[in-house]
Design a protein around this motif. Structure first.
Motif, mmCIF file in Angstrom:
data_model
loop_
_atom_site.group_PDB
_atom_site.id
_atom_site.type_symbol
_atom_site.label_atom_id
_atom_site.label_comp_id
_atom_site.label_asym_id
_atom_site.label_seq_id
_atom_site.Cartn_x
_atom_site.Cartn_y
_atom_site.Cartn_z
ATOM 1 N N SER A 1 -22.773 3.916 24.783
ATOM 2 C CA SER A 1 -24.063 3.704 25.451
ATOM 3 C C SER A 1 -24.357 4.843 26.426
ATOM 4 N N PRO A 2 -24.990 5.912 25.947
ATOM 5 C CA PRO A 2 -25.276 7.045 26.831
ATOM 6 C C PRO A 2 -26.455 6.780 27.755
ATOM 7 N N ARG A 3 -26.567 7.608 28.772
ATOM 8 C CA ARG A 3 -27.721 7.571 29.661
ATOM 9 C C ARG A 3 -28.551 8.846 29.560
ATOM 10 N N ILE A 4 -28.227 9.659 28.565
ATOM 11 C CA ILE A 4 -29.038 10.843 28.247
ATOM 12 C C ILE A 4 -29.327 10.815 26.752
ATOM 13 N N VAL B 1 -40.629 0.677 32.425
ATOM 14 C CA VAL B 1 -39.771 1.306 33.439
ATOM 15 C C VAL B 1 -39.924 0.584 34.771
ATOM 16 N N ASP B 2 -41.149 0.221 35.099
ATOM 17 C CA ASP B 2 -41.424 -0.434 36.380
ATOM 18 C C ASP B 2 -40.772 -1.809 36.481
ATOM 19 N N CYS B 3 -40.419 -2.402 35.352
ATOM 20 C CA CYS B 3 -39.761 -3.715 35.354
ATOM 21 C C CYS B 3 -38.240 -3.613 35.454
ATOM 22 N N LEU B 4 -37.701 -2.406 35.340
ATOM 23 C CA LEU B 4 -36.251 -2.222 35.376
ATOM 24 C C LEU B 4 -35.732 -2.254 36.803
ATOM 25 N N SER B 5 -34.442 -2.493 36.927
ATOM 26 C CA SER B 5 -33.789 -2.400 38.234
ATOM 27 C C SER B 5 -33.847 -0.949 38.708
ATOM 28 N N ASP B 6 -33.709 -0.734 40.014
ATOM 29 C CA ASP B 6 -33.773 0.625 40.556
ATOM 30 C C ASP B 6 -32.711 1.519 39.925
ATOM 31 N N PHE B 7 -31.526 0.974 39.710
ATOM 32 C CA PHE B 7 -30.452 1.768 39.097
ATOM 33 C C PHE B 7 -30.853 2.220 37.699
ATOM 34 N N ASN B 8 -31.357 1.310 36.895
ATOM 35 C CA ASN B 8 -31.739 1.672 35.530
ATOM 36 C C ASN B 8 -32.945 2.602 35.496
ATOM 37 N N SER C 1 -33.382 5.013 37.374
ATOM 38 C CA SER C 1 -32.916 6.359 37.707
ATOM 39 C C SER C 1 -32.515 7.174 36.480
ATOM 40 N N TRP C 2 -32.207 6.513 35.374
ATOM 41 C CA TRP C 2 -31.782 7.250 34.188
ATOM 42 C C TRP C 2 -32.547 6.870 32.914
ATOM 43 N N ALA C 3 -33.087 5.647 32.842
ATOM 44 C CA ALA C 3 -33.714 5.189 31.602
ATOM 45 C C ALA C 3 -34.936 6.025 31.222
ATOM 46 N N GLY D 1 -27.554 13.032 22.355
ATOM 47 C CA GLY D 1 -27.696 14.400 22.842
ATOM 48 C C GLY D 1 -28.248 14.390 24.247
ATOM 49 N N GLY D 2 -28.985 15.408 24.600
ATOM 50 C CA GLY D 2 -29.569 15.461 25.934
ATOM 51 C C GLY D 2 -28.785 16.345 26.874
ATOM 52 N N ASN D 3 -29.306 16.448 28.066
ATOM 53 C CA ASN D 3 -28.764 17.352 29.080
ATOM 54 C C ASN D 3 -28.087 16.562 30.179
ATOM 55 N N MET D 4 -26.810 16.787 30.380
ATOM 56 C CA MET D 4 -26.067 16.085 31.419
ATOM 57 C C MET D 4 -26.655 16.326 32.801
ATOM 58 N N GLU D 5 -27.300 17.472 32.977
ATOM 59 C CA GLU D 5 -27.872 17.806 34.282
ATOM 60 C C GLU D 5 -29.031 16.889 34.658
ATOM 61 N N ASP D 6 -29.508 16.101 33.702
ATOM 62 C CA ASP D 6 -30.573 15.143 34.000
ATOM 63 C C ASP D 6 -30.046 13.930 34.759
ATOM 64 N N LEU D 7 -28.726 13.827 34.875
ATOM 65 C CA LEU D 7 -28.105 12.699 35.566
ATOM 66 C C LEU D 7 -27.551 13.125 36.917
ATOM 67 N N SER D 8 -27.448 12.171 37.822
ATOM 68 C CA SER D 8 -26.789 12.433 39.111
ATOM 69 C C SER D 8 -25.311 12.697 38.865
#
Length: 204
Positions: A31-34, A80-87, A89-91, A170-177
């Motif tokens: 389950s990636p976040r990117i 997106v607006d219905c997600l938790s603040d944590f989600n 941040s990356w979703a 795929g994606g860019n790891m730099e998009d994450l904290s």
């Protein structure tokens, strides 16, 4: 010498270290976040829902329902607006978001005790089909379901359950904290079978 990309290294590092051999697609799933910055192909979207469609369900009631949106749309922003603040941040890295729901009652008005079970079976089908297509699903419990019910005009008798971020691996790891980058690269673990599979009687 074979040189692999960062994406390849992450994918290889996330292959499950199983105690017993299992189907390769199940080992490769995580389950990636990117995600790659690429829209899901329309045919792939239909394949995902077709896989869900053919899941087993109690009395063939098929109680699952889905609402989906592509990045750049008003519906996507509402999700997106219905997600938790944590989600949140990356979703937003996902090109495709999905809300899952289930029908609460049977046709004779009784509580459908197995509806969540059946929704889970449909999502298991979808997840495996997605893996075959090199598509990643990140299932999220962190959603304000009551807000989502109102925003998306979910009719009475249906219940929003989860949200899913979907996109090609795929994606860019730099998009994450930094914290989430560490999480993305952390070793995957699962409880041993002896803690959940009991022969003959429940063992504590």
């Amino acid at each position: 010498m074979i040189i692999t990309t960062e994406e390849d290294q992450i994918r290889l590092g996330n292959i499950a270290d199983t105690e017993y051999e299992i189907y390769a697609l199940l080992k490769q799933r995580y389950s990636p976040r990117i995600f790659r910055e690429e829209k899901l192909k329309s045919g792939h979207i239909r394949q995902l829902f077709e896989a869900a469609r053919w899941a087993a369900s109690s009395f063939n009631r098929q109680p699952w329902r889905f609402i989906y949106a592509e990045k750049g749309s008003e519906a996507y922003d509402k999700m997106v607006d219905c997600l938790s603040d944590f989600n949140k941040s990356w979703a937003v890295n996902a090109p495709f978001l999905l809300l899952t729901a289930y029908k609460e009652k049977t046709e004779d008005g009784k509580e459908n005790f197995h509806a969540l079970h059946d929704l889970g079976l449909s999502l298991g089908n979808m997840t495996t089909q997605a893996q075959y297509l090199d598509i990643a699903l990140h299932h999220m419990a962190g959603i304000d379901w009551e807000k989502a019910q109102k925003v998306f005009n979910v009719p009475e008798g249906y219940h929003i359950s989860t949200a899913i971020a979907i996109g090609y691996y795929g994606g860019n790891m730099e998009d994450l904290s930094e914290d989430l980058q560490e999480s993305e690269l952390a070793e995957r673990t699962r409880m041993p079978q002896k803690d959940f599979a009991f022969k003959g009687e429940w063992k504590h």
